[in-house]
Design a protein around this motif. Structure first.
Motif, PDB file in Angstrom:
ATOM      1  N   LYS B  80       0.831  -1.208   0.000  1.00  0.00           N
ATOM      2  CA  LYS B  80       0.000   0.000   0.000  1.00  0.00           C
ATOM      3  C   LYS B  80       0.869   1.262   0.000  1.00  0.00           C
ATOM      4  O   LYS B  80       0.361   2.371   0.107  1.00  0.00           O
ATOM      5  CB  LYS B  80      -0.939   0.001   1.205  1.00  0.00           C
ATOM      6  CG  LYS B  80      -1.875  -1.194   1.246  1.00  0.00           C
ATOM      7  CD  LYS B  80      -2.834  -1.131   2.436  1.00  0.00           C
ATOM      8  CE  LYS B  80      -3.674  -2.414   2.514  1.00  0.00           C
ATOM      9  NZ  LYS B  80      -4.582  -2.402   3.685  1.00  0.00           N
ATOM     10  N   LEU B  82       2.572   2.652   2.250  1.00  0.00           N
ATOM     11  CA  LEU B  82       2.276   3.530   3.375  1.00  0.00           C
ATOM     12  C   LEU B  82       3.562   4.174   3.873  1.00  0.00           C
ATOM     13  O   LEU B  82       4.585   3.507   3.988  1.00  0.00           O
ATOM     14  CB  LEU B  82       1.598   2.744   4.497  1.00  0.00           C
ATOM     15  CG  LEU B  82       0.319   2.012   4.104  1.00  0.00           C
ATOM     16  CD1 LEU B  82      -0.273   1.305   5.311  1.00  0.00           C
ATOM     17  CD2 LEU B  82      -0.696   2.986   3.524  1.00  0.00           C
ATOM     18  N   ARG B  83       3.507   5.454   4.183  1.00  0.00           N
ATOM     19  CA  ARG B  83       4.705   6.174   4.596  1.00  0.00           C
ATOM     20  C   ARG B  83       4.698   6.486   6.093  1.00  0.00           C
ATOM     21  O   ARG B  83       5.634   7.089   6.597  1.00  0.00           O
ATOM     22  CB  ARG B  83       4.816   7.501   3.829  1.00  0.00           C
ATOM     23  CG  ARG B  83       4.885   7.345   2.322  1.00  0.00           C
ATOM     24  CD  ARG B  83       6.254   6.982   1.828  1.00  0.00           C
ATOM     25  NE  ARG B  83       7.136   8.127   1.710  1.00  0.00           N
ATOM     26  CZ  ARG B  83       8.306   8.096   1.084  1.00  0.00           C
ATOM     27  NH1 ARG B  83       8.718   6.965   0.521  1.00  0.00           N
ATOM     28  NH2 ARG B  83       9.069   9.154   1.021  1.00  0.00           N
ATOM     29  N   ASN B  84       3.599   6.133   6.797  1.00  0.00           N
ATOM     30  CA  ASN B  84       3.485   6.584   8.183  1.00  0.00           C
ATOM     31  C   ASN B  84       3.152   5.502   9.193  1.00  0.00           C
ATOM     32  O   ASN B  84       2.712   5.810  10.289  1.00  0.00           O
ATOM     33  CB  ASN B  84       2.433   7.690   8.264  1.00  0.00           C
ATOM     34  CG  ASN B  84       2.964   9.017   7.796  1.00  0.00           C
ATOM     35  OD1 ASN B  84       3.905   9.556   8.366  1.00  0.00           O
ATOM     36  ND2 ASN B  84       2.388   9.559   6.727  1.00  0.00           N
ATOM     37  N   GLY B  85       3.344   4.247   8.845  1.00  0.00           N
ATOM     38  CA  GLY B  85       3.041   3.207   9.815  1.00  0.00           C
ATOM     39  C   GLY B  85       2.231   2.092   9.192  1.00  0.00           C
ATOM     40  O   GLY B  85       1.769   2.210   8.059  1.00  0.00           O
ATOM     41  N   VAL B 125       5.358  12.827  11.165  1.00  0.00           N
ATOM     42  CA  VAL B 125       4.364  12.624  10.108  1.00  0.00           C
ATOM     43  C   VAL B 125       4.959  12.989   8.747  1.00  0.00           C
ATOM     44  O   VAL B 125       5.432  14.105   8.541  1.00  0.00           O
ATOM     45  CB  VAL B 125       3.110  13.489  10.369  1.00  0.00           C
ATOM     46  CG1 VAL B 125       2.106  13.356   9.224  1.00  0.00           C
ATOM     47  CG2 VAL B 125       2.459  13.093  11.683  1.00  0.00           C
ATOM     48  N   LEU B 126       4.941  12.019   7.824  1.00  0.00           N
ATOM     49  CA  LEU B 126       5.525  12.246   6.500  1.00  0.00           C
ATOM     50  C   LEU B 126       4.446  12.563   5.461  1.00  0.00           C
ATOM     51  O   LEU B 126       3.345  12.019   5.526  1.00  0.00           O
ATOM     52  CB  LEU B 126       6.302  11.006   6.042  1.00  0.00           C
ATOM     53  CG  LEU B 126       7.561  10.658   6.842  1.00  0.00           C
ATOM     54  CD1 LEU B 126       8.179   9.370   6.309  1.00  0.00           C
ATOM     55  CD2 LEU B 126       8.564  11.785   6.797  1.00  0.00           C
ATOM     56  N   PRO B 127       4.765  13.438   4.512  1.00  0.00           N
ATOM     57  CA  PRO B 127       3.798  13.776   3.459  1.00  0.00           C
ATOM     58  C   PRO B 127       3.672  12.650   2.445  1.00  0.00           C
ATOM     59  O   PRO B 127       4.495  11.732   2.441  1.00  0.00           O
ATOM     60  CB  PRO B 127       4.417  15.015   2.804  1.00  0.00           C
ATOM     61  CG  PRO B 127       5.875  14.870   3.020  1.00  0.00           C
ATOM     62  CD  PRO B 127       6.038  14.152   4.338  1.00  0.00           C
ATOM     63  N   PRO B 128       2.659  12.714   1.566  1.00  0.00           N
ATOM     64  CA  PRO B 128       2.568  11.706   0.515  1.00  0.00           C
ATOM     65  C   PRO B 128       3.751  11.827  -0.445  1.00  0.00           C
ATOM     66  O   PRO B 128       4.384  12.871  -0.534  1.00  0.00           O
ATOM     67  CB  PRO B 128       1.255  12.035  -0.198  1.00  0.00           C
ATOM     68  CG  PRO B 128       0.941  13.443   0.151  1.00  0.00           C
ATOM     69  CD  PRO B 128       1.558  13.684   1.495  1.00  0.00           C
ATOM     70  N   VAL B 129       4.043  10.741  -1.139  1.00  0.00           N
ATOM     71  CA  VAL B 129       5.167  10.713  -2.082  1.00  0.00           C
ATOM     72  C   VAL B 129       4.853  11.612  -3.282  1.00  0.00           C
ATOM     73  O   VAL B 129       3.756  11.567  -3.826  1.00  0.00           O
ATOM     74  CB  VAL B 129       5.386   9.274  -2.599  1.00  0.00           C
ATOM     75  CG1 VAL B 129       6.567   9.227  -3.562  1.00  0.00           C
ATOM     76  CG2 VAL B 129       5.605   8.331  -1.456  1.00  0.00           C
ATOM     77  N   GLU B 130       5.836  12.432  -3.681  1.00  0.00           N
ATOM     78  CA  GLU B 130       5.694  13.214  -4.908  1.00  0.00           C
ATOM     79  C   GLU B 130       6.076  12.295  -6.065  1.00  0.00           C
ATOM     80  O   GLU B 130       7.251  12.004  -6.270  1.00  0.00           O
ATOM     81  CB  GLU B 130       6.611  14.442  -4.872  1.00  0.00           C
ATOM     82  CG  GLU B 130       6.271  15.443  -3.779  1.00  0.00           C
ATOM     83  CD  GLU B 130       4.941  16.136  -4.017  1.00  0.00           C
ATOM     84  OE1 GLU B 130       4.745  16.698  -5.101  1.00  0.00           O
ATOM     85  OE2 GLU B 130       4.080  16.095  -3.107  1.00  0.00           O
ATOM     86  N   ARG B 131       5.068  11.838  -6.789  1.00  0.00           N
ATOM     87  CA  ARG B 131       5.317  10.796  -7.789  1.00  0.00           C
ATOM     88  C   ARG B 131       6.201  11.274  -8.946  1.00  0.00           C
ATOM     89  O   ARG B 131       6.769  10.463  -9.656  1.00  0.00           O
ATOM     90  CB  ARG B 131       3.995  10.260  -8.349  1.00  0.00           C
ATOM     91  CG  ARG B 131       3.028   9.828  -7.274  1.00  0.00           C
ATOM     92  CD  ARG B 131       3.364   8.450  -6.724  1.00  0.00           C
ATOM     93  NE  ARG B 131       2.681   8.258  -5.436  1.00  0.00           N
ATOM     94  CZ  ARG B 131       2.689   7.132  -4.738  1.00  0.00           C
ATOM     95  NH1 ARG B 131       3.341   6.085  -5.174  1.00  0.00           N
ATOM     96  NH2 ARG B 131       2.078   7.047  -3.584  1.00  0.00           N
TER      97      ARG B 131
END
Lengths: 329, 189
Positions: B80, B82-85, B125-131
Motif C-alpha cells: 500500500k 504507506l509512509r506513516n506506519g 508525520v511524513l507527506p505523501p510521495v511526490e510521484r
C-alpha cells in the motif's frame, strides 16, 4: 431560479460553536463528556435513496453518528459521499469514511469540499483494505495518501484554508477529524505509537476495529494512557455481535484485521442458540469496555445484524437514558 | 532481495552510521557536483544509488528516501506504499495483509528504529510521495539541499555581522571576517 431559492434547503454556513471545530453532533456529545455511540451502515447495492434511509432507520435510534463505509473490504457499494450527503440532508448525523485505496489526492481534496458543502461534519480517514480482499481484485490500488498524511491534509484544508498545493480555499470545511486504530493485531507494542502519530497528524476521534480480546485492548489502553493520548483524542471502541462460531471463523480468516480469540469461538459453539449468545457477548463486551479509563464510546459494527443494534445498546445501558434523535449535522 | 533486506533492518544501527558518513561525503562533494552540474551527475549517481539500494533495501527509487526515519525498512515495499506506519490488516505473526509470505514492512521498521540512535524520527508525520520524483537520486537531492542550507546559514551570519559593525568592516575588513572557519562544518557544531 435565484441563488437564495437554490440554497433554501441548506443550513447556513456558520462558524462552529466555541471550542469546537465543526457543527458535528458527535463532537458535541464527546466534548460534553458523554459516552458516545456510533454505528456502521450497511451500504446498499442500489441507486435508490429509499434503500439508504431503510438501512439507517434501525441505527438512528441509538447512534450519535452513522458511519457510511467507503467500499469496505474493497467491495463495491453505493459511495460513502453519496450516502453521507443523503442522510445529512435528511437530518441524520453521519461519518463520511474516506479510504486511500481508490482515489488520489486531487479527487479526495475535492470530495472533502463537496461533502462539507452538503453538510457533512465528520470524516473518518482510513488506509483501506487491499483490493485483493474484495469482489474486484483486478482493480488498480491507488494509495496516493496514507491515512496519516490524509489526516494532516484535511486538517491543513480546515485550519490553514489551503489545498496541499498551497492554493487558497475561500470557505474552508468545518470537519471533525477521525481515524481508525486496530489494537488487537500486530505489531501490538507499536500500535499506541501509531495512534500517537495519527493524533499528531490531526485525529480528534478514533474508531477502532472490532475488539473481541479485552485483555489485549486493556494493555493497549494502558499504554495509550501512559502516553497521555486519552486526553488528546476521543477513543470509540469497535464492537459487534458475532452471528455464529462458523461466521466468526470465516471473518477471522477472510476479513483483514479481525482477531477473535479461540475461547470466544468455543463459547459460541457450545451455546444452544449461537446468534443469541453472540448478542449477549457483545453486550458484555460493551459493558466491560465502558469501565476502561480513557474510552469515550463504542462504535457498533453489526454487518447484516443491524436490527440487533438498538437492543444491544439498550441492554448494555451505556446511553444512560440519553436518546440520540435525528438532528441536523 | 528479501533476506538481505531483513539483514539490513537487523543491522539498522550500522547502516544509520554509514548513511551519516555518506551524507557528509556527498555534502563535501557539493562544490565538485556544482562545477560539473547537478543535472549531468544525476544519471550516473542515480544508477549507483539504484544498484546499492536495490540490493540492500529492495529500493524502488521513489526519489524521496526516508530509510533513516523508518528503521532502514523501505516503506515503498509495503504493497500500500504507506509512509506513516502499518495498516490495520497485519496478519498474526506480523505478516503482510496483501503479501502473506512477507513480514509487514512497518512491523520491521519499528523494530529497526528501536535499534537506531535517532530512531524516534519514525514518529514524524511524513507527506505523501511526490510521484514526479520517481527514479531520481535522493542522495543528490539531500546533499544538494543540505549544502544550500549551509551556504545560506553562513551568508546570513556573515551579513548579520557585517551589518552590526559597518564602520569596522570599512576601515579594517579583517576585524569583521566573512567566513569563520568553524562554519565550514555543520551549523551549530
Amino acid at each position: 431560479m435565484s441563488l437564495s431559492k437554490d440554497l433554501k434547503n441548506f443550513p447556513a454556513y456558520a462558524p462552529p460553536p466555541e471550542g469546537h471545530v465543526s457543527h458535528s453532533r458527535l463532537e458535541r456529545v464527546l466534548r460534553a463528556g458523554k459516552f458516545a455511540v456510533t454505528s456502521e451502515l450497511n451500504p446498499p447495492d442500489s441507486a435508490d435513496p429509499a434503500d439508504v434511509f431503510e438501512a439507517a432507520r434501525p441505527l438512528a435510534e441509538i447512534a450519535d453518528a452513522i458511519n457510511a463505509t467507503d467500499a469496505s473490504g474493497a467491495n463495491c457499494h453505493m459511495s460513502s459521499i453519496g450516502i453521507s450527503a443523503l442522510l445529512t440532508r435528511a437530518g441524520y448525523s453521519t461519518v463520511y469514511q474516506i479510504s486511500c485505496r481508490d482515489r488520489n489526492r486531487i479527487a479526495i481534496q475535492g470530495d472533502v469540499l463537496g461533502a462539507a458543502a452538503m453538510g457533512v461534519s465528520n470524516v473518518l480517514c482510513l488506509t483501506g483494505d487491499g483490493v485483493g480482499a474484495g469482489d474486484q481484485p483486478g482493480a488498480k490500488p491507488v494509495f496516493d495518501f496514507d491515512s496519516v498524511s490524509l489526516l494532516r491534509t484535511i486538517r491543513t484544508m480546515r485550519d490553514e484554508g489551503v489545498f496541499l498545493s498551497g492554493r487558497k480555499i475561500t470557505r474552508p470545511p468545518h470537519l471533525f477529524l477521525g481515524a481508525a486504530e486496530n489494537p488487537c493485531i500486530p505489531p501490538y507494542e507499536w500500535r499506541p505509537e501509531r495512534l500517537a502519530k495519527k493524533v499528531e497528524a490531526g485525529a480528534e476521534f478514533i474508531q477502532t476495529n472490532y475488539i473481541y480480546d479485552l485483555p489485549l485492548f486493556e494493555r493497549f489502553m494502558a499504554r495509550v494512557r501512559d502516553l497521555g493520548l486519552d486526553k488528546k483524542v476521543f477513543i470509540l471502541a469497535g464492537v459487534g455481535p458475532l452471528a455464529s462460531a462458523r461466521a466468526a471463523r470465516w471473518m477471522r480468516s477472510n476479513v483483514p484485521g479481525i482477531h477473535v480469540p479461540d475461547a470466544l469461538i468455543d463459547r459460541l459453539e457450545k451455546a444452544p442458540d449461537q446468534g443469541a449468545e453472540g448478542k449477549r457477548i457483545c453486550v458484555e463486551i460493551i459493558q466491560q469496555i465502558r469501565e476502561i479509563a480513557g474510552v469515550s464510546g463504542v462504535h457498533v459494527m453489526a454487518y447484516r445484524r443491524e436490527h440487533l443494534v438498538s437492543e444491544i445498546i439498550a441492554e448494555s445501558g451505556v446511553l444512560a437514558g440519553r436518546s440520540p434523535r435525528r438532528t441536523r449535522s | 532481495m528479501y533476506r538481505i533486506r531483513l539483514f539490513a533492518i537487523r543491522h539498522s544501527r550500522t547502516f544509520e552510521v554509514a548513511y551519516q558518513l555518506l551524507e557528509r561525503t556527498m555534502v563535501a562533494l557539493d562544490p565538485l557536483f556544482s562545477r560539473i552540474g547537478y543535472s549531468r551527475v544525476e544519471k550516473p549517481v542515480a544508477l549507483v544509488e539504484r544498484g546499492f539500494k536495490s540490493l540492500l533495501f529492495d529500493c524502488k527509487m521513489c526519489g524521496q528516501c526516508v530509510l533513516s526515519s523508518t528503521g532502514m525498512s523501505c516503506p515503498m515495499n509495503c504493497p500500500k506504499e504507506l509512509r506513516n506506519g502499518p495498516c490495520g490488516g497485519v496478519r498474526p505473526g506480523g505478516f503482510c495483509e496483501v503479501k502473506p509470505e512477507m513480514k509487514c514492512v512497518w512491523s520491521l521498521a519499528w523494530d529497526g528504529a528501536s535499534r537506531m540512535k535517532h530512531g524516534d524520527k519514525i514518529g514524524v508525520v511524513l507527506p505523501p510521495v511526490e510521484r514526479n520524483l520517481q527514479g531520481s537520486s535522493s542522495w543528490l537531492r539531500v546533499s544538494r539541499e543540505k549544502a544550500a542550507a549551509l551556504r545560506e546559514a553562513r551568508s546570513a551570519r556573515k551579513a548579520a555581522l557585517a551589518k552590526s559593525f559597518p564602520e569596522a568592516r570599512k576601515i579594517e575588513p579583517a576585524a569583521v571576517p566573512l567566513a569563520p572557519e568553524r562554519d565550514e562544518k555543520e551549523p551549530g557544531s
